[in-house]
Design an enzyme around this catalytic site. Structure first.
Site, PDB file in Angstrom:
ATOM      1  N   GLU A 263       0.838  -1.189   0.000  1.00  0.00           N
ATOM      2  CA  GLU A 263       0.000   0.000   0.000  1.00  0.00           C
ATOM      3  C   GLU A 263       0.881   1.249   0.000  1.00  0.00           C
ATOM      4  O   GLU A 263       0.390   2.353   0.185  1.00  0.00           O
ATOM      5  CB  GLU A 263      -0.979  -0.009   1.169  1.00  0.00           C
ATOM      6  CG  GLU A 263      -0.368   0.074   2.536  1.00  0.00           C
ATOM      7  CD  GLU A 263      -1.439   0.156   3.621  1.00  0.00           C
ATOM      8  OE1 GLU A 263      -1.549  -0.817   4.366  1.00  0.00           O
ATOM      9  OE2 GLU A 263      -2.150   1.157   3.719  1.00  0.00           O
TER      10      GLU A 263
ATOM     11  N   CYS B 170      -3.629  -2.895   4.180  1.00  0.00           N
ATOM     12  CA  CYS B 170      -2.798  -3.943   4.789  1.00  0.00           C
ATOM     13  C   CYS B 170      -3.290  -5.347   4.467  1.00  0.00           C
ATOM     14  O   CYS B 170      -2.640  -6.336   4.820  1.00  0.00           O
ATOM     15  CB  CYS B 170      -2.762  -3.759   6.299  1.00  0.00           C
ATOM     16  SG  CYS B 170      -2.235  -2.123   6.791  1.00  0.00           S
TER      17      CYS B 170
ATOM     18  N   THR C 282       3.942   4.478  15.124  1.00  0.00           N
ATOM     19  CA  THR C 282       3.627   3.127  14.629  1.00  0.00           C
ATOM     20  C   THR C 282       4.309   2.837  13.293  1.00  0.00           C
ATOM     21  O   THR C 282       4.075   1.787  12.701  1.00  0.00           O
ATOM     22  CB  THR C 282       2.101   2.930  14.475  1.00  0.00           C
ATOM     23  OG1 THR C 282       1.636   3.734  13.383  1.00  0.00           O
ATOM     24  CG2 THR C 282       1.350   3.312  15.734  1.00  0.00           C
TER      25      THR C 282
ATOM     26  N   SER D 119     -10.204   3.992  13.134  1.00  0.00           N
ATOM     27  CA  SER D 119      -9.593   2.804  12.521  1.00  0.00           C
ATOM     28  C   SER D 119      -9.506   1.664  13.526  1.00  0.00           C
ATOM     29  O   SER D 119      -9.717   0.496  13.165  1.00  0.00           O
ATOM     30  CB  SER D 119      -8.217   3.136  11.934  1.00  0.00           C
ATOM     31  OG  SER D 119      -7.259   3.389  12.943  1.00  0.00           O
TER      32      SER D 119
ATOM     33  N   HIS E 261      -3.179  -9.085  12.330  1.00  0.00           N
ATOM     34  CA  HIS E 261      -2.504  -7.922  11.748  1.00  0.00           C
ATOM     35  C   HIS E 261      -2.124  -6.978  12.891  1.00  0.00           C
ATOM     36  O   HIS E 261      -2.948  -6.681  13.754  1.00  0.00           O
ATOM     37  CB  HIS E 261      -3.431  -7.219  10.754  1.00  0.00           C
ATOM     38  CG  HIS E 261      -2.936  -5.858  10.363  1.00  0.00           C
ATOM     39  ND1 HIS E 261      -1.710  -5.677   9.789  1.00  0.00           N
ATOM     40  CD2 HIS E 261      -3.473  -4.619  10.501  1.00  0.00           C
ATOM     41  CE1 HIS E 261      -1.514  -4.376   9.570  1.00  0.00           C
ATOM     42  NE2 HIS E 261      -2.567  -3.719   9.998  1.00  0.00           N
TER      43      HIS E 261
ATOM     44  N   LYS F 168      -6.109  -6.031  21.688  1.00  0.00           N
ATOM     45  CA  LYS F 168      -7.492  -5.516  21.637  1.00  0.00           C
ATOM     46  C   LYS F 168      -8.358  -6.458  20.787  1.00  0.00           C
ATOM     47  O   LYS F 168      -9.496  -6.773  21.137  1.00  0.00           O
ATOM     48  CB  LYS F 168      -7.519  -4.122  21.000  1.00  0.00           C
ATOM     49  CG  LYS F 168      -6.923  -3.013  21.845  1.00  0.00           C
ATOM     50  CD  LYS F 168      -6.902  -1.712  21.037  1.00  0.00           C
ATOM     51  CE  LYS F 168      -6.121  -0.595  21.704  1.00  0.00           C
ATOM     52  NZ  LYS F 168      -6.803   0.024  22.827  1.00  0.00           N
TER      53      LYS F 168
ATOM     54  N   SER G 236      -7.464  -1.371   6.117  1.00  0.00           N
ATOM     55  CA  SER G 236      -8.392  -0.246   6.259  1.00  0.00           C
ATOM     56  C   SER G 236      -9.161  -0.006   4.977  1.00  0.00           C
ATOM     57  O   SER G 236      -8.678  -0.305   3.877  1.00  0.00           O
ATOM     58  CB  SER G 236      -7.614   1.013   6.623  1.00  0.00           C
ATOM     59  OG  SER G 236      -7.134   0.918   7.936  1.00  0.00           O
TER      60      SER G 236
END
Ligand code: CAA
Length: 391
Positions: free
Chosen positions: A81, A113, A154, A203, A235, A244, A310
């Protein structure tokens, strides 16, 4: 048609420099634990000016070809990407630099991704049509956000190359996939920009919703039960995101997401991403490599894989390591590749970013920095020139 198709070998390459996030935290005026604990990131790879998705992909692909040669490779699928051209596939440069024959198809795939996962499944379909062919899949990205933005912590850069074949030596790609696509604006990059537009909090929320939808579709299509999995791999835009996501999966399945349970299920998948940062398409597969390199025998135990891109597309699927797979792993070499990066100061990193030639056009020559197989030496008349690195 053989059902035993999957990953015969897997290798990664990363960029030249390593930026310690303690330095970035100081500049951002935040506690380093925000990055180390809150995001689960410690170091990020910074690509040298003469590195890009082509040099990273080639460095990963060279490892595969050195071990298996190029016989039977009729297709190279490169997912990214952070593409370098809106028309020409980066896979063509890689085909050339790797010395693959002209009688191949070389294609670039894009869906944020998620693209690497699309490439893996398309590769498996090609091998199912002709089990004698082997497909080289490469996921390669340089993740760069706006300076001083929340996403900057990140960033990262890496490529993962996989040889997809019948009767694979590492892991079989299992047949059931759970899918989810939804038109959302959480992260995107218009062609005039070198960095993405991103609504970070949105996101994260959409990624979590996508996990739930993809899992429910996976269940409905008759996939493994939650309790069948030997490990879970997500991912990882930052490694805490995997925690999470897994908490959401545990919750859906009525299980308690204790810190101990989460660490037991996930920690092994996070070692490489924590030290590299986000590598977009490559991130999930770096997680898989970290898992395989840092876990006792997973033979015959399905590894749950959650791919998220995304925009958004998500896929829940599994790969199952095959008997003898551990003989094909190269954990020491992988750890050495991370240790080999050169530390870079924040000031030098910032200078590199600010001087980057992004979308300006014009001829440019790049200093010789990278020590990987090939370097981007110049852009002349809008043509990218790659050269072998002088030894
Ligand atoms: N010690 C420990 N933890 C701390 C802390 C400290 N001193 N200070 C803060 N934290 C914690 C916060 O509590 C928070 O944790 P929770 O999320 O569990 O509440 C965490 O650190 C991050 O803090 P913030 O949310 O305040 O951080 P931020 O405002 O800088 O934003 C972000 C974080 C939204 C992820 C941002 O980094 C970003 O925009 N990243 C890019 C987008 C992204 O990665 N999205 C992920 C989903 S999209 C995707 O997966 C595709 C892709 O690859 C991009």
């Amino acid at each position: 048609m053989t059902q035993h198709i999957g990953i015969h070998d897997i290798a990664f390459a990363t960029g030249h420099y390593a930026l310690d996030l303690a330095d970035l935290a100081r500049v951002h005026g935040v506690a380093v634990d925000k990055f180390r604990i809150g995001l689960g990131q410690q170091v990020q790879t910074v690509a040298a000016p003469d590195e890009d998705i082509v040099t990273l992909a080639t460095a990963a692909g060279q490892q595969i070809l050195a071990r298996h040669g190029s016989d039977g490779i009729q297709t190279i699928l490169l997912a990214t990407e952070s593409g370098i051209d809106a028309s020409k596939a980066a896979a063509i440069y890689v085909q050339d630099l790797l010395g693959l024959p002209n009688a191949v198809r070389a294609v670039e795939l894009k869906q944020a991704c998620y693209g690497g996962t699309a490439a893996l499944h398309l590769a498996a379909a090609l091998v199912a049509r002709d089990p004698n062919q082997r497909v080289l899949v490469i996921a390669s990205d340089v993740a760069a956000y706006d300076l001083d933005s929340g996403g900057e912590a990140t960033q990262g850069a890496a490529a993962v190359a996989m040889l997809v074949t019948a009767d694979p030596a590492v892991a079989v790609l299992d047949p059931v996939s759970g899918l989810f696509t939804s038109n959302v604006m959480d992260f995107w990059r218009p062609t005039y920009r070198s960095t993405p537009r991103v609504d970070g909090k949105l996101s994260v929320a959409i990624y979590l919703d996508a996990v739930e939808h993809a899992w429910k579709d996976y269940e409905a299509r008759g996939g493994h039960r939650y309790t069948d999995f030997g490990a879970f791999c997500y991912h990882q835009p930052f490694t805490r995101m995997a925690y999470k996501a897994h908490s959401r999966l545990l919750e859906i399945n009525g299980c308690a997401a204790t810190p101990q349970q989460l660490d037991a299920d996930l920690l092994a998948t996070t070692h490489y991403n924590r030290m590299i940062g986000n590598s977009y398409t490559a991130s999930l597969y770096l997680g898989l490599m970290s898992l395989l390199d840092h876990t006792d025998d997973l033979t015959g135990k399905p590894v749950a894989m959650l791919s998220y891109g995304s925009g958004c597309v998500a896929e829940f699927f599994s790969v199952t390591p095959v008997s003898g797979y551990r003989e094909h792993l190269r954990a020491e070499a992988n750890r050495a590749a991370l240790a080999d990066r050169r530390p870079i100061s924040y000031d030098r990193y910032r200078a590199l970013r600010e001087s980057a030639q992004t979308g300006a056009g014009g001829d440019v020559e790049f200093d010789a920095v990278t020590t990987s197989g090939f370097r981007l030496s110049a852009v002349t008349d809008d043509k990218r020139i790659y050269q072998p690195v002088a030894r």
